[in-house]
Design a protein around this motif. Structure first.
Motif, PDB file in Angstrom:
ATOM      1  N   GLY A   1     -25.242 -11.166 -21.305  1.00 62.76           N
ATOM      2  CA  GLY A   1     -24.484  -9.934 -21.508  1.00 62.76           C
ATOM      3  C   GLY A   1     -25.022  -9.145 -22.685  1.00 62.76           C
TER       4      GLY A   1
ATOM      5  N   THR B   1     -34.449 -20.136 -11.556  1.00 61.70           N
ATOM      6  CA  THR B   1     -33.157 -20.560 -11.036  1.00 61.70           C
ATOM      7  C   THR B   1     -33.021 -22.062 -10.938  1.00 61.70           C
ATOM      8  OG1 THR B   1     -33.969 -20.242  -8.800  1.00 61.70           O
ATOM      9  CG2 THR B   1     -32.722 -18.438  -9.771  1.00 61.70           C
TER      10      THR B   1
ATOM     11  N   ARG C   1     -27.357  -6.524 -17.474  1.00 66.20           N
ATOM     12  CA  ARG C   1     -26.825  -7.369 -16.395  1.00 66.20           C
ATOM     13  C   ARG C   1     -27.135  -8.848 -16.599  1.00 66.20           C
ATOM     14  NH1 ARG C   1     -30.124  -4.223 -13.269  1.00 66.20           N
ATOM     15  NH2 ARG C   1     -30.850  -6.106 -12.248  1.00 66.20           N
ATOM     16  N   GLY C   2     -27.837  -9.203 -17.649  1.00 66.53           N
ATOM     17  CA  GLY C   2     -28.240 -10.580 -17.876  1.00 66.53           C
ATOM     18  C   GLY C   2     -27.085 -11.514 -18.161  1.00 66.53           C
ATOM     19  N   ALA C   3     -27.338 -12.816 -18.018  1.00 65.19           N
ATOM     20  CA  ALA C   3     -26.307 -13.841 -18.212  1.00 65.19           C
ATOM     21  C   ALA C   3     -25.739 -13.839 -19.630  1.00 65.19           C
ATOM     22  CB  ALA C   3     -26.870 -15.219 -17.883  1.00 65.19           C
TER      23      ALA C   3
ATOM     24  N   LEU D   1     -30.083 -21.204 -18.454  1.00 66.30           N
ATOM     25  CA  LEU D   1     -29.093 -20.164 -18.267  1.00 66.30           C
ATOM     26  C   LEU D   1     -29.801 -19.106 -17.436  1.00 66.30           C
ATOM     27  CD1 LEU D   1     -26.348 -18.927 -18.902  1.00 66.30           C
ATOM     28  CD2 LEU D   1     -27.347 -17.968 -20.972  1.00 66.30           C
ATOM     29  N   CYS D   2     -29.383 -18.969 -16.214  1.00 65.61           N
ATOM     30  CA  CYS D   2     -30.109 -18.112 -15.289  1.00 65.61           C
ATOM     31  C   CYS D   2     -29.232 -16.983 -14.803  1.00 65.61           C
ATOM     32  CB  CYS D   2     -30.591 -18.933 -14.099  1.00 65.61           C
ATOM     33  SG  CYS D   2     -31.618 -20.307 -14.598  1.00 65.61           S
ATOM     34  N   ASP D   3     -29.873 -15.932 -14.348  1.00 65.72           N
ATOM     35  CA  ASP D   3     -29.145 -14.800 -13.810  1.00 65.72           C
ATOM     36  C   ASP D   3     -29.996 -14.129 -12.742  1.00 65.72           C
ATOM     37  OD1 ASP D   3     -31.018 -13.092 -15.219  1.00 65.72           O
ATOM     38  OD2 ASP D   3     -29.804 -13.337 -17.011  1.00 65.72           O
ATOM     39  N   GLU D   4     -29.533 -13.037 -12.233  1.00 64.63           N
ATOM     40  CA  GLU D   4     -30.215 -12.347 -11.144  1.00 64.63           C
ATOM     41  C   GLU D   4     -31.153 -11.242 -11.634  1.00 64.63           C
ATOM     42  OE1 GLU D   4     -30.015 -13.447  -7.999  1.00 64.63           O
ATOM     43  OE2 GLU D   4     -28.801 -15.031  -8.891  1.00 64.63           O
ATOM     44  N   VAL D   5     -31.284 -11.072 -12.935  1.00 65.60           N
ATOM     45  CA  VAL D   5     -32.140 -10.018 -13.472  1.00 65.60           C
ATOM     46  C   VAL D   5     -33.597 -10.392 -13.217  1.00 65.60           C
ATOM     47  CG1 VAL D   5     -32.849  -8.778 -15.551  1.00 65.60           C
ATOM     48  CG2 VAL D   5     -30.449  -9.368 -15.210  1.00 65.60           C
TER      49      VAL D   5
ATOM     50  N   GLN E   1     -38.247 -16.468 -10.379  1.00 65.65           N
ATOM     51  CA  GLN E   1     -37.075 -16.432 -11.234  1.00 65.65           C
ATOM     52  C   GLN E   1     -36.704 -17.852 -11.627  1.00 65.65           C
ATOM     53  OE1 GLN E   1     -34.135 -13.847  -9.722  1.00 65.65           O
ATOM     54  NE2 GLN E   1     -32.595 -14.498 -11.174  1.00 65.65           N
TER      55      GLN E   1
ATOM     56  N   SER F   1     -31.991  -3.110 -17.349  1.00 65.55           N
ATOM     57  CA  SER F   1     -31.705  -4.350 -16.616  1.00 65.55           C
ATOM     58  C   SER F   1     -31.092  -5.407 -17.525  1.00 65.55           C
ATOM     59  CB  SER F   1     -32.981  -4.899 -15.984  1.00 65.55           C
ATOM     60  OG  SER F   1     -33.514  -3.991 -15.055  1.00 65.55           O
TER      61      SER F   1
END
Length: 189
Positions: A167, A144, A163-165, A149-153, A142, A160
């Motif tokens: 939106g 990170t 849920r991304g950064a 711009l990172c997210d947990e997806v 991932q 999925s």
């Protein structure tokens, strides 16, 4: 690089250069390596700062309700994206240009329905330099550390994506997101 008539016509009407890719078709017989190579050659020789590469086969597999073909082409697209990322990273190291790849769709076509549906489409954008680091490490970690711009997806699918950064956003915002990312990328280093 878009062999389907509708996408080619749209590009032509907007005065966008249409790039030919030998064996690049709008169906299951398309040569994705040829499309990637044509894109790389065009960026190297013609100095474009934006390209569009269309793959229709995943949509066709959804319409044909073929999970096997859809999965096959998603795997082929993964390989094509790796080819593009590595090639653009190499071009960037020679030219100093900071390239990015954006992957998205214009709509979802679930095999269950065989038709377009209203789920949000996934959208990912990344520096090819950062992608190359992950590819060289032998895994698709991932983004990170060192990302923008990172997210947990950790999946690239319709559900999925919500849920991304970034939106949820309208399709009319895609180009402004790509432009903003490109400006951020150009400012780094």
């Amino acid at each position: 690089i878009a062999p389907t008539c509708l996408i080619r016509g749209l590009g032509t009407s907007l005065d966008i250069a249409i790039v030919e890719a030998k064996g690049g078709t709008g169906d299951y017989n398309t040569n994705l390596d040829s499309k990637a190579d044509a894109a790389l050659k065009t960026f190297e020789q013609d100095g474009y700062d934006l390209g569009f590469l269309h793959v229709k086969a995943v949509d066709d597999a959804g319409h044909d309700k073929s999970i096997e073909l859809k999965l096959e082409f998603l795997a082929k697209i993964d390989a094509m994206m790796e080819r593009l990322a590595r090639g653009l990273c190499e071009l960037g190291s020679k030219s100093g240009v900071k390239y990015a790849l954006c992957v998205t769709g214009d709509h979802s076509t679930p095999v269950e329905y065989g038709d377009h549906s209203c789920e949000p489409v996934p959208f990912a954008i990344c520096s090819v330099d950062r992608m190359a680091v992950c590819l060289e490490a032998g895994h698709e970690e991932q983004m990170t550390s060192g990302g923008y711009l990172c997210d947990e997806v950790d999946r690239f699918d319709e559900m999925s994506a919500v849920r991304g950064a970034l939106g949820r956003f309208q399709g009319s915002e895609v180009m402004s997101i790509i432009k903003r990312f490109s400006r951020l990328l150009a400012k780094r280093e």
